[in-house]
Design an enzyme around this catalytic site. Structure first.
Site, mmCIF file in Angstrom:
data_model
loop_
_atom_site.group_PDB
_atom_site.id
_atom_site.type_symbol
_atom_site.label_atom_id
_atom_site.label_comp_id
_atom_site.label_asym_id
_atom_site.label_seq_id
_atom_site.Cartn_x
_atom_site.Cartn_y
_atom_site.Cartn_z
ATOM 1 N N ARG A 81 -20.196 -63.458 -55.125
ATOM 2 C CA ARG A 81 -20.108 -63.825 -53.713
ATOM 3 C C ARG A 81 -21.511 -64.076 -53.180
ATOM 4 O O ARG A 81 -22.445 -63.337 -53.501
ATOM 5 C CB ARG A 81 -19.436 -62.685 -52.933
ATOM 6 C CG ARG A 81 -19.017 -63.011 -51.527
ATOM 7 C CD ARG A 81 -18.319 -61.814 -50.895
ATOM 8 N NE ARG A 81 -17.023 -61.537 -51.485
ATOM 9 C CZ ARG A 81 -16.454 -60.334 -51.505
ATOM 10 N NH1 ARG A 81 -17.079 -59.288 -50.991
ATOM 11 N NH2 ARG A 81 -15.268 -60.164 -52.043
ATOM 12 N N ARG A 150 -22.615 -56.344 -44.910
ATOM 13 C CA ARG A 150 -22.175 -57.526 -45.645
ATOM 14 C C ARG A 150 -22.591 -58.814 -44.912
ATOM 15 O O ARG A 150 -23.343 -58.777 -43.948
ATOM 16 C CB ARG A 150 -20.650 -57.483 -45.806
ATOM 17 C CG ARG A 150 -20.113 -56.223 -46.521
ATOM 18 C CD ARG A 150 -20.222 -56.325 -48.020
ATOM 19 N NE ARG A 150 -19.589 -55.202 -48.715
ATOM 20 C CZ ARG A 150 -18.345 -55.205 -49.202
ATOM 21 N NH1 ARG A 150 -17.562 -56.246 -49.024
ATOM 22 N NH2 ARG A 150 -17.879 -54.151 -49.858
ATOM 23 N N LYS A 216 -18.637 -50.081 -46.989
ATOM 24 C CA LYS A 216 -19.129 -51.364 -46.504
ATOM 25 C C LYS A 216 -19.207 -51.380 -44.978
ATOM 26 O O LYS A 216 -18.528 -50.610 -44.290
ATOM 27 C CB LYS A 216 -18.208 -52.476 -46.983
ATOM 28 C CG LYS A 216 -16.756 -52.322 -46.546
ATOM 29 C CD LYS A 216 -15.872 -53.319 -47.262
ATOM 30 C CE LYS A 216 -14.396 -53.068 -46.967
ATOM 31 N NZ LYS A 216 -13.507 -53.956 -47.737
ATOM 32 N N LYS A 218 -19.484 -54.305 -41.656
ATOM 33 C CA LYS A 218 -19.306 -55.722 -41.350
ATOM 34 C C LYS A 218 -19.688 -56.026 -39.910
ATOM 35 O O LYS A 218 -19.330 -55.282 -38.991
ATOM 36 C CB LYS A 218 -17.851 -56.135 -41.600
ATOM 37 C CG LYS A 218 -17.429 -55.979 -43.064
ATOM 38 C CD LYS A 218 -15.988 -56.387 -43.289
ATOM 39 C CE LYS A 218 -15.622 -56.282 -44.777
ATOM 40 N NZ LYS A 218 -14.209 -56.678 -45.011
ATOM 41 N N CYS A 437 -5.638 -63.935 -48.786
ATOM 42 C CA CYS A 437 -6.682 -63.459 -49.695
ATOM 43 C C CYS A 437 -6.395 -63.971 -51.108
ATOM 44 O O CYS A 437 -5.338 -64.541 -51.385
ATOM 45 C CB CYS A 437 -6.749 -61.938 -49.674
ATOM 46 S SG CYS A 437 -5.317 -61.130 -50.438
ATOM 47 N N CYS A 443 -7.840 -60.251 -58.470
ATOM 48 C CA CYS A 443 -8.182 -59.027 -57.736
ATOM 49 C C CYS A 443 -7.491 -57.821 -58.360
ATOM 50 O O CYS A 443 -6.259 -57.785 -58.474
ATOM 51 C CB CYS A 443 -7.790 -59.152 -56.269
ATOM 52 S SG CYS A 443 -8.181 -57.663 -55.329
ATOM 53 N N CYS A 482 -2.718 -56.682 -50.818
ATOM 54 C CA CYS A 482 -2.807 -55.218 -50.751
ATOM 55 C C CYS A 482 -3.184 -54.848 -49.328
ATOM 56 O O CYS A 482 -3.428 -55.736 -48.499
ATOM 57 C CB CYS A 482 -3.830 -54.699 -51.768
ATOM 58 S SG CYS A 482 -5.545 -54.791 -51.192
ATOM 59 N N CYS A 486 -8.320 -58.160 -46.441
ATOM 60 C CA CYS A 486 -9.344 -59.207 -46.545
ATOM 61 C C CYS A 486 -8.975 -60.475 -45.773
ATOM 62 O O CYS A 486 -9.861 -61.195 -45.339
ATOM 63 C CB CYS A 486 -9.611 -59.539 -48.013
ATOM 64 S SG CYS A 486 -10.369 -58.182 -48.921
#
Length: 572
Positions: A81, A150, A216, A218, A437, A443, A482, A486
Site C-alpha cells: 500500500r 495512516r 492504527k 486515521k 473492500c 484478505c 468482515c 474497510c
C-alpha cells in the site's frame, strides 16, 4: 484545568506489543528474512512489523485447499500500500504503479477507500525492487499500514475553490509531520547504511516512542458541504471552516472508527464527536497531542479494544478534551457551524477554478484492471501518457482525471470514448454509490466475499430499483467481507458485513451525509433473503418518502430502524 490521574487498562501486553518492543524500531529480522528463498512467506513476528512498512503477507485463499492437498505451502504473496496524502498522484507516478502491477503484481491496481493505491500478488523476492521503484517515483509505503498514523485523507474535489488546494497541502504536512522517525524503512528497502552505534542511543521516536501506538490511527479532512472522506469515521476528523472565501481553521472531531468484532458487544463502530476548533497553524500540534494521548492511554493488552474510540469512551470525552488542552497549554475554540449534504462523488466532466477541467470516472469496487469487454487499465495508461494534470483517488474508490486544460480535454475525451471509460451514467445511482473492500481471495480476515460479489448482488437489486422508479436515486450501499469496516459499511444507508461464505448481517439507516451510523436489521442472511427484504423496503420507500428524503432517513422515520438516543452512535 484540573489535572486528572489517567491510566491505561491493566493487563499483560499483547504479543504485538512484545514484538514491537524487541524489534529495534521496526527492524526485526526483516532484512534477513526477505533474502531467504526457501519459503515465499516470512515469520509471523516479521509480518506484524511489515505492516509499518506498508505491506501485509497474504495468500491466495482460492488455492489454499488444493495446495494443502498437494502438501505445498500456501500461495504466499504480499499486498503493498502506498502513502499518498489526499490521494493525489502525478501521471508519471500512475504509470509507475501500472508498470509495477504488470511486472511484479497481479496485473491490477486497487483504489482504496483511503485514497491510495494497493497492489496485490507481489512475491517476496520482488518486494525490495517494487518498493525501490515506487520510491524513485517520489512515492513511498512508509506507515501505510501498522500501529501509526495512516494515509491522511482529504476532500478530492479539485474544482470548487482554492481552499481545496490549501487543505490538500495541510494533509501533506500532517502526513509528513506524523511519520515514524525510525530509519528502518530506508535501511531495509533502500539500502541506506546504518550509522554505527546502538539504536537505543542514536535513535528515538519523539512522538510515538519505542512501542508506537496500540493500534492504527486515521485522519481525514473534509471540506463542507462534501463529506466524501467520511470525516466522522476517523480517529481524528478535521472539518475545514471557510469564511469570506478563506480557510480560518478546522473543527476537530475525535473517536470515530468503523471496526467491530462479531459477537462482542464491547466492540462497535462509532462516529467521531466534534470537540472544538483550531486554526490552521495549530493543527499539527493538535494532531500530535491527540496521538500522544492514544499512545499513553490506549489498550495495549487486547488489540480489539485498542482503537482510539475505545480510549475516548473509557476515559470519557470531556476527560480526553481536558487532557488534550493540558498537553497543548491552551484551549480549543468553540466549534464553528458547518453543513454537509452528501458523501459521494460528482461524476463526469466538471469545470473548476482557473479554467481547468476534471473528469470523475466510476471505478466499480476501485479495481483498475483490463476486463474482457472493458479495457480500463489500458485506457488509463494511455491517458497518463499524455496527461499534464494529476490523478486524484477518491475516498469512494473512484478516480478523478484532474486539472485538464481545455486544449488537453479534447484528446483525453477521445481516449475516454475510444476505451469506453465511463462516468457510470448508464448505471443506476445505487451502483455508482457502492463501495466494497477486497475481501476474498487475498484478505486473511475475510469471512465472505465483497468486491467480487457486490456487483453481482447489485445486478439483482437494480431490477427492484428499476421497477420502483428509483434508478436515479442515490442510495449508498457498502459491503465488507468482515467486521473491520474497510469499506465503511456502517456509514452505508444499506450495509452488509460478511458473516460466513454467502452470509451477511444487513444494516440500514445511516445518514446520506455520513453523520449517522446504521443499525443492524437482519442477521446472517443470504442473497435470497436480502432480495426479499429489499423487495419490501424499496417499494415502500418509493411510495412513502417525503420530497428529498434519503433512504437512510426514511427507514428511521418509518420505524423500520429505531434511531439511537443521540442520533449519532451505533451502540446504546
Amino acid at each position: 484545568m484540573v489535572n486528572q490521574i489517567l491510566r491505561a487498562p491493566d493487563g499483560p501486553p499483547s504479543d504485538v506489543e512484545e514484538i514491537k518492543e524487541r524489534s529495534k524500531y521496526l527492524r526485526g529480522t526483516l532484512k534477513e528474512v526477505m533474502l531467504d528463498r526457501i519459503s515465499a512467506g516470512i515469520p509471523d513476528d516479521d509480518n506484524r512489523l511489515m505492516k509499518h512498512h506498508g505491506s501485509y503477507l497474504q495468500d491466495d485463499r482460492d488455492l489454499r485447499n488444493e495446495r494443502q492437498k498437494q502438501k505445498l505451502e500456501p500461495a504466499y504473496q504480499f499486498m503493498l500500500r502506498v502513502r499518498m496524502p489526499g490521494g493525489v498522484a502525478q501521471p508519471h507516478q500512475w504509470l509507475v504503479m501500472d508498470e509495477l502491477a504488470q511486472k511484479y503484481g497481479n496485473g491490477t491496481l486497487k483504489l482504496t477507500t483511503r485514497e491510495t493505491f494497493q497492489m496485490h500478488g507481489i512475491l517476496k523476492w520482488n518486494m525490495k525492487k517494487t518498493i525501490q521503484e515506487i520510491h524513485a517515483s517520489l512515492l513511498d509505503t512508509i506507515a501505510a499500514c501498522g500501529d501509526v498514523n495512516r494515509n491522511v485523507m482529504c476532500t478530492s474535489n479539485p474544482y470548487q475553490s482554492e481552499i481545496h488546494s490549501e487543505v490538500y497541502e495541510w494533509s501533506k504536512r500532517l502526513s509528513d509531520y506524523l511519520l515514524p522517525r525510525t530509519r528502518a524503512y530506508h535501511e531495509i528497502w533502500l539500502d541506506e547504511e546504518k550509522v554505527a552505534g546502538t539504536p537505543e542511543v542514536e535513535e528515538i521516536e519523539p512522538m510515538y516512542g519505542p512501542l508506537y501506538l496500540p493500534r492504527k490511527f486515521k485522519i481525514g479532512i473534509a471540506v463542507p458541504p462534501s463529506n466524501d472522506v467520511d470525516v466522522f469515521s476517523q480517529d481524528l476528523g478535521l472539518i475545514a471552516i471557510i469564511e469570506d472565501n478563506k480557510l480560518i481553521g478546522f473543527n476537530v472531531a475525535i473517536g470515530g472508527g468503523m471496526g467491530m468484532s462479531h459477537g462482542d458487544k464491547a466492540t462497535y463502530p462509532q462516529v467521531a464527536k466534534v470537540i472544538g476548533f483550531c486554526t490552521p497553524d495549530q493543527v499539527l500540534e493538535v494532531a500530535e497531542k491527540i496521538i500522544t494521548i492514544q499512545r499513553d492511554y490506549g489498550n495495549r493488552s487486547v488489540r480489539k479494544y485498542a482503537r482510539f474510540k475505545y480510549t475516548v469512551d473509557r476515559l470519557g470525552l470531556q476527560t480526553v478534551v481536558n487532557e488534550l488542552e493540558n498537553r497543548l497549554g491552551w484551549s480549543l475554540g468553540e466549534a464553528k457551524p458547518y453543513v454537509f449534504d452528501h458523501n459521494g462523488d460528482r461524476y463526469g466532466w466538471v469545470q473548476g477554478i482557473q479554467g481547468k477541467w476534471h473528469f470523475t470516472l466510476f471505478v466499480e469496487g476501485g479495481r483498475v484492471a483490463d476486463f474482457e469487454d472493458y479495457k480500463l487499465m489500458t485506457g488509463l495508461r494511455e491517458i497518463a501518457k499524455i496527461h499534464k494534470g494529476d490523478f486524484r483517488l477518491t475516498a469512494n474508490q473512484n478516480l478523478i482525471i484532474g486539472n485538464v486544460t481545455s486544449m488537453k480535454k479534447r484528446k483525453i475525451n477521445e481516449l475516454l470514448e475510444l476505451y469506453g471509460l465511463t462516468d457510470g451514467r448508464h448505471f443506476s445511482a445505487l451502483r455508482r454509490s457502492s463501495m466494497a473492500c477486497v475481501a476474498l481471495p487475498t484478505c486473511g480476515l475475510a469471512m465472505a466475499e465483497a468486491e467480487r460479489y457486490l456487483p453481482v448482488l447489485i445486478d439483482k437489486i437494480e431490477t427492484i430499483v428499476d421497477e420502483n422508479g428509483l434508478r436515479n436515486e442515490e442510495i449508498t450501499i457498502r459491503m465488507t467481507g468482515c467486521p473491520n469496516g474497510c469499506a465503511r459499511h456502517a456509514l452505508g444507508e444499506i450495509g452488509f458485513i460478511g458473516k460466513a461464505v454467502g452470509k451477511y448481517n444487513m444494516y440500514l439507516g445511516a445518514a446520506f451525509d455520513g453523520s449517522r451510523l446504521s443499525k443492524i436489521y437482519r442477521e446472517n442472511i443470504g442473497e435470497e433473503e436480502i432480495l426479499n427484504e429489499l423487495r419490501v423496503l424499496l417499494p415502500r420507500y418509493a411510495k412513502e418518502r417525503l420530497e428529498g428524503e434519503h433512504f437512510g432517513d426514511y427507514v428511521i422515520r418509518a420505524g423500520i430502524i429505531k434511531a439511537t438516543t443521540d442520533g449519532m452512535n451505533f451502540h446504546d
